[in-house]
Design a protein around this motif. Structure first.
Motif, PDB file in Angstrom:
ATOM      1  N   ASP A  88      -6.220   0.855 -14.295  1.00 31.89           N
ATOM      2  CA  ASP A  88      -5.762  -0.477 -13.901  1.00 31.89           C
ATOM      3  C   ASP A  88      -4.371  -0.455 -13.273  1.00 31.89           C
ATOM      4  OD1 ASP A  88      -6.462  -3.166 -13.665  1.00 31.89           O
ATOM      5  OD2 ASP A  88      -5.305  -3.720 -15.438  1.00 31.89           O
ATOM      6  N   GLY A  89      -4.078   0.623 -12.514  1.00 29.73           N
ATOM      7  CA  GLY A  89      -2.806   0.695 -11.802  1.00 29.73           C
ATOM      8  C   GLY A  89      -1.589   0.775 -12.697  1.00 29.73           C
ATOM      9  N   GLN A  90      -1.748   1.359 -13.910  1.00 29.24           N
ATOM     10  CA  GLN A  90      -0.629   1.422 -14.856  1.00 29.24           C
ATOM     11  C   GLN A  90       0.559   2.193 -14.296  1.00 29.24           C
ATOM     12  OE1 GLN A  90      -1.634   2.055 -19.188  1.00 29.24           O
ATOM     13  NE2 GLN A  90      -3.672   2.405 -18.351  1.00 29.24           N
ATOM     14  N   THR A  91       0.290   3.227 -13.501  1.00 30.37           N
ATOM     15  CA  THR A  91       1.367   4.021 -12.927  1.00 30.37           C
ATOM     16  C   THR A  91       0.958   4.580 -11.573  1.00 30.37           C
ATOM     17  OG1 THR A  91       2.772   5.985 -13.242  1.00 30.37           O
ATOM     18  CG2 THR A  91       0.549   6.080 -14.171  1.00 30.37           C
ATOM     19  N   ASP A  92       1.945   4.690 -10.679  1.00 34.49           N
ATOM     20  CA  ASP A  92       1.710   5.323  -9.381  1.00 34.49           C
ATOM     21  C   ASP A  92       1.978   6.822  -9.454  1.00 34.49           C
ATOM     22  OD1 ASP A  92       1.307   2.767  -8.495  1.00 34.49           O
ATOM     23  OD2 ASP A  92       3.276   2.564  -7.541  1.00 34.49           O
ATOM     24  N   PHE A  93       2.611   7.252 -10.521  1.00 37.21           N
ATOM     25  CA  PHE A  93       3.002   8.654 -10.633  1.00 37.21           C
ATOM     26  C   PHE A  93       1.767   9.549 -10.767  1.00 37.21           C
ATOM     27  CE2 PHE A  93       4.265  12.408 -13.106  1.00 37.21           C
ATOM     28  CZ  PHE A  93       5.275  12.897 -12.293  1.00 37.21           C
ATOM     29  N   LEU A 151     -10.429   4.532  -7.459  1.00 33.06           N
ATOM     30  CA  LEU A 151     -11.285   3.361  -7.279  1.00 33.06           C
ATOM     31  C   LEU A 151     -10.430   2.119  -7.073  1.00 33.06           C
ATOM     32  CD1 LEU A 151     -13.984   3.936 -10.059  1.00 33.06           C
ATOM     33  CD2 LEU A 151     -14.128   4.481  -7.625  1.00 33.06           C
ATOM     34  N   VAL A 152     -10.804   1.317  -6.078  1.00 35.58           N
ATOM     35  CA  VAL A 152     -10.083   0.078  -5.814  1.00 35.58           C
ATOM     36  C   VAL A 152     -11.081  -1.075  -5.799  1.00 35.58           C
ATOM     37  CG1 VAL A 152      -8.225   1.191  -4.521  1.00 35.58           C
ATOM     38  CG2 VAL A 152     -10.271   0.415  -3.301  1.00 35.58           C
ATOM     39  N   ALA A 182       1.490   2.629  -2.449  1.00 33.97           N
ATOM     40  CA  ALA A 182       1.089   3.827  -3.188  1.00 33.97           C
ATOM     41  C   ALA A 182      -0.300   4.308  -2.775  1.00 33.97           C
ATOM     42  CB  ALA A 182       1.118   3.546  -4.691  1.00 33.97           C
ATOM     43  N   LEU A 183      -1.184   3.377  -2.376  1.00 30.10           N
ATOM     44  CA  LEU A 183      -2.546   3.751  -2.002  1.00 30.10           C
ATOM     45  C   LEU A 183      -2.630   4.254  -0.572  1.00 30.10           C
ATOM     46  CD1 LEU A 183      -4.656   0.862  -3.607  1.00 30.10           C
ATOM     47  CD2 LEU A 183      -4.046   3.085  -4.573  1.00 30.10           C
ATOM     48  N   ALA A 184      -1.756   3.794   0.270  1.00 36.27           N
ATOM     49  CA  ALA A 184      -1.789   4.222   1.665  1.00 36.27           C
ATOM     50  C   ALA A 184      -1.582   5.726   1.787  1.00 36.27           C
ATOM     51  CB  ALA A 184      -0.723   3.478   2.457  1.00 36.27           C
ATOM     52  N   LYS A 185      -0.864   6.312   0.836  1.00 33.88           N
ATOM     53  CA  LYS A 185      -0.559   7.746   0.871  1.00 33.88           C
ATOM     54  C   LYS A 185      -1.747   8.609   0.436  1.00 33.88           C
ATOM     55  CE  LYS A 185       4.292   6.785  -0.265  1.00 33.88           C
ATOM     56  NZ  LYS A 185       5.369   6.965  -1.262  1.00 33.88           N
ATOM     57  N   VAL A 186      -2.733   7.994  -0.212  1.00 36.41           N
ATOM     58  CA  VAL A 186      -3.877   8.761  -0.743  1.00 36.41           C
ATOM     59  C   VAL A 186      -5.181   8.149  -0.233  1.00 36.41           C
ATOM     60  CG1 VAL A 186      -2.760   9.734  -2.783  1.00 36.41           C
ATOM     61  CG2 VAL A 186      -3.654   7.388  -2.870  1.00 36.41           C
ATOM     62  N   HIS A 187      -5.151   7.698   1.006  1.00 36.50           N
ATOM     63  CA  HIS A 187      -6.267   6.940   1.582  1.00 36.50           C
ATOM     64  C   HIS A 187      -7.582   7.704   1.503  1.00 36.50           C
ATOM     65  CE1 HIS A 187      -8.774   4.869   4.532  1.00 36.50           C
ATOM     66  NE2 HIS A 187      -7.942   3.838   4.447  1.00 36.50           N
ATOM     67  N   ARG A 223     -11.337  -3.297   7.054  1.00 32.34           N
ATOM     68  CA  ARG A 223     -10.245  -3.007   7.992  1.00 32.34           C
ATOM     69  C   ARG A 223      -9.676  -1.606   7.775  1.00 32.34           C
ATOM     70  NH1 ARG A 223      -8.350  -8.094   6.508  1.00 32.34           N
ATOM     71  NH2 ARG A 223      -6.661  -7.123   5.316  1.00 32.34           N
ATOM     72  N   GLU A 224      -9.582  -1.222   6.513  1.00 29.07           N
ATOM     73  CA  GLU A 224      -8.961   0.051   6.170  1.00 29.07           C
ATOM     74  C   GLU A 224      -9.938   1.223   6.238  1.00 29.07           C
ATOM     75  OE1 GLU A 224      -5.832   0.703   5.518  1.00 29.07           O
ATOM     76  OE2 GLU A 224      -5.055  -1.355   5.517  1.00 29.07           O
ATOM     77  N   GLY A 225     -11.208   0.931   6.494  1.00 27.95           N
ATOM     78  CA  GLY A 225     -12.193   2.003   6.567  1.00 27.95           C
ATOM     79  C   GLY A 225     -12.486   2.644   5.222  1.00 27.95           C
ATOM     80  N   ILE A 226     -12.457   1.837   4.160  1.00 25.85           N
ATOM     81  CA  ILE A 226     -12.724   2.340   2.803  1.00 25.85           C
ATOM     82  C   ILE A 226     -14.201   2.122   2.475  1.00 25.85           C
ATOM     83  CG2 ILE A 226     -12.204   2.071   0.347  1.00 25.85           C
ATOM     84  CD1 ILE A 226      -9.454   0.979   1.199  1.00 25.85           C
ATOM     85  N   SER A 227     -14.899   3.176   2.134  1.00 18.68           N
ATOM     86  CA  SER A 227     -16.303   3.043   1.719  1.00 18.68           C
ATOM     87  C   SER A 227     -16.358   2.290   0.397  1.00 18.68           C
ATOM     88  CB  SER A 227     -16.943   4.422   1.550  1.00 18.68           C
ATOM     89  OG  SER A 227     -16.951   5.136   2.765  1.00 18.68           O
ATOM     90  N   TYR A 228     -17.355   1.422   0.251  1.00 14.31           N
ATOM     91  CA  TYR A 228     -17.485   0.679  -1.002  1.00 14.31           C
ATOM     92  C   TYR A 228     -18.933   0.283  -1.223  1.00 14.31           C
ATOM     93  CZ  TYR A 228     -17.395  -3.620   1.911  1.00 14.31           C
ATOM     94  OH  TYR A 228     -17.648  -4.607   2.846  1.00 14.31           O
ATOM     95  N   LEU A 229     -19.229  -0.077  -2.453  1.00 16.92           N
ATOM     96  CA  LEU A 229     -20.558  -0.607  -2.773  1.00 16.92           C
ATOM     97  C   LEU A 229     -20.419  -1.652  -3.858  1.00 16.92           C
ATOM     98  CD1 LEU A 229     -21.393   0.701  -5.721  1.00 16.92           C
ATOM     99  CD2 LEU A 229     -22.153   2.615  -4.363  1.00 16.92           C
ATOM    100  N   SER A 230     -21.475  -2.433  -4.035  1.00 18.57           N
ATOM    101  CA  SER A 230     -21.476  -3.494  -5.031  1.00 18.57           C
ATOM    102  C   SER A 230     -21.962  -2.958  -6.373  1.00 18.57           C
ATOM    103  CB  SER A 230     -22.368  -4.652  -4.583  1.00 18.57           C
ATOM    104  OG  SER A 230     -22.478  -5.617  -5.605  1.00 18.57           O
ATOM    105  N   SER A 231     -21.229  -3.306  -7.418  1.00 21.49           N
ATOM    106  CA  SER A 231     -21.619  -2.897  -8.772  1.00 21.49           C
ATOM    107  C   SER A 231     -22.541  -3.924  -9.429  1.00 21.49           C
ATOM    108  CB  SER A 231     -20.367  -2.721  -9.637  1.00 21.49           C
ATOM    109  OG  SER A 231     -19.674  -3.967  -9.782  1.00 21.49           O
ATOM    110  N   THR A 232     -22.907  -4.978  -8.683  1.00 20.01           N
ATOM    111  CA  THR A 232     -23.658  -6.083  -9.289  1.00 20.01           C
ATOM    112  C   THR A 232     -24.976  -5.627  -9.893  1.00 20.01           C
ATOM    113  OG1 THR A 232     -22.717  -7.536  -7.600  1.00 20.01           O
ATOM    114  CG2 THR A 232     -24.566  -8.402  -8.895  1.00 20.01           C
ATOM    115  N   THR A 233     -25.735  -4.833  -9.153  1.00 16.33           N
ATOM    116  CA  THR A 233     -27.052  -4.413  -9.634  1.00 16.33           C
ATOM    117  C   THR A 233     -27.175  -2.898  -9.752  1.00 16.33           C
ATOM    118  OG1 THR A 233     -27.932  -4.393  -7.368  1.00 16.33           O
ATOM    119  CG2 THR A 233     -28.155  -6.441  -8.625  1.00 16.33           C
ATOM    120  N   LYS A 234     -26.077  -2.181  -9.555  1.00 12.65           N
ATOM    121  CA  LYS A 234     -26.115  -0.721  -9.616  1.00 12.65           C
ATOM    122  C   LYS A 234     -25.731  -0.236 -11.010  1.00 12.65           C
ATOM    123  CE  LYS A 234     -26.793   0.206  -5.133  1.00 12.65           C
ATOM    124  NZ  LYS A 234     -27.967   0.944  -4.631  1.00 12.65           N
TER     125      LYS A 234
END
Length: 285
Positions: free
Chosen positions: A147-152, A161-162, A202-207, A252-263
């Motif tokens: 849950d984004g507790q740390t960027d370190f 996962l985002v 922090a996420l842009a660096k690990v795209h 826009r960012e070209g991030i692959s994603y899927l829906s967790s609704t029924t998976k």
């Protein structure tokens, strides 16, 4: 005489998972089989550590009693390593018994020309200490980066996962860490990110490690309303806004994603492995 297999879908069919070990393997196999019957209404009970003949007979009697009370023949999935315990259970139990190890092990013994070990717990023993240590390290990393507790240390992650809050990031992260020793961070995307129109720095660096999870607004509303009922956070309007904004950002960012609704988590994990070309470590346990 009562009908042992009434067709009514309103009465749950008794299902028992029985084993001389933890019953985790039996439960996994049983679930894989039962998913092929989506209209089956059943009530499942797991009975582990039935590791003596006496316990086997007592467990069979317990299952038989359920059959007498409900008038329905229980479905029983069992994994017994020792033949004496399996025989005692199967001889006594009047339910429909699927002895899962016997279905696979006996034919393999004939094909391979050798006897199996018939030892309890072989499925879950530590076969490789290096793999076991990797899994422990992955779990520790994943919990620290939940849950984004740390960027370190984000550069150490194999997957990040985002997605919006409550879209399934944490359970998927823990599944990957616990089952496959994958270091996973998860990072919530929030309205401030959508207003700004860019990913957190922090996420842009690990795209290249990012994978997104989305969910239907209706399902998100249900989940959030259980946590914070009647709040702006849980409102269907806000859920629709966050989901549409999140998906637009990932597009826009070209991030692959899927829906967790029924998976299922297993399906999500398989897609992440394929999309990010991950090395699947040996599964432990």
């Amino acid at each position: 005489m009562a009908d042992l297999n009434p067709p009514s879908s309103t009465i749950p069919r008794p299902v028992f998972i029985v084993s001389d070990g933890t019953a985790i393997t039996a439960e996994t196999l049983a679930q894989a089989v039962l998913t092929q019957f989506p209209n089956l209404n059943y009530e499942q009970r797991r009975i582990p550590f039935v590791d003596t003949v006496e316990k086997a007979v007592a467990t069979a009697d317990r299952i038989n009693l359920v059959q007498e009370k409900t008038g329905m023949r229980p479905l029983v999935f069992s994994t017994f390593s020792r033949k004496s315990i399996s025989n005692a259970f199967c001889d006594e139990c009047t339910g429909f018994v699927s002895e899962l190890f016997r279905s696979f092990v006996n034919p393999l013994e004939e094909e391979l020309g050798m006897k199996s070990s018939h030892q309890v717990g072989m499925t879950h023993r530590i076969r490789n200490e290096e793999n076991y240590d990797r899994r422990i390290a992955a779990i520790d990393y994943t919990l620290t980066h939940d849950d984004g507790q740390t960027d370190f240390g984000l550069d150490e992650a194999e997957v990040i996962l985002v997605g919006v809050s409550r879209s399934g990031k944490t359970p998927t992260s823990l599944f990957l860490a616990m089952q496959f020793g994958i270091k996973v961070a998860n990072y919530p995307l929030i309205p401030e990110d959508f207003d700004r129109g860019t990913l957190p720095e922090a996420l842009a660096k690990v795209h290249d490690k990012l994978f997104g999870l989305t969910i239907s607004p209706e399902r998100l509303h249900e989940i959030r309303n259980e946590r914070r009922p009647n709040s702006r956070y849980a409102s269907i309007e806000n859920c629709r806004y966050e989901i549409s904004s999140c998906e637009a950002m990932m597009d826009r960012e070209g991030i692959s994603y899927l829906s967790s609704t029924t998976k299922s988590i297993e399906e999500i994990a398989a897609t992440i492995f394929a999309t990010l070309h991950l090395e699947k470590h040996e599964r432990i346990g």
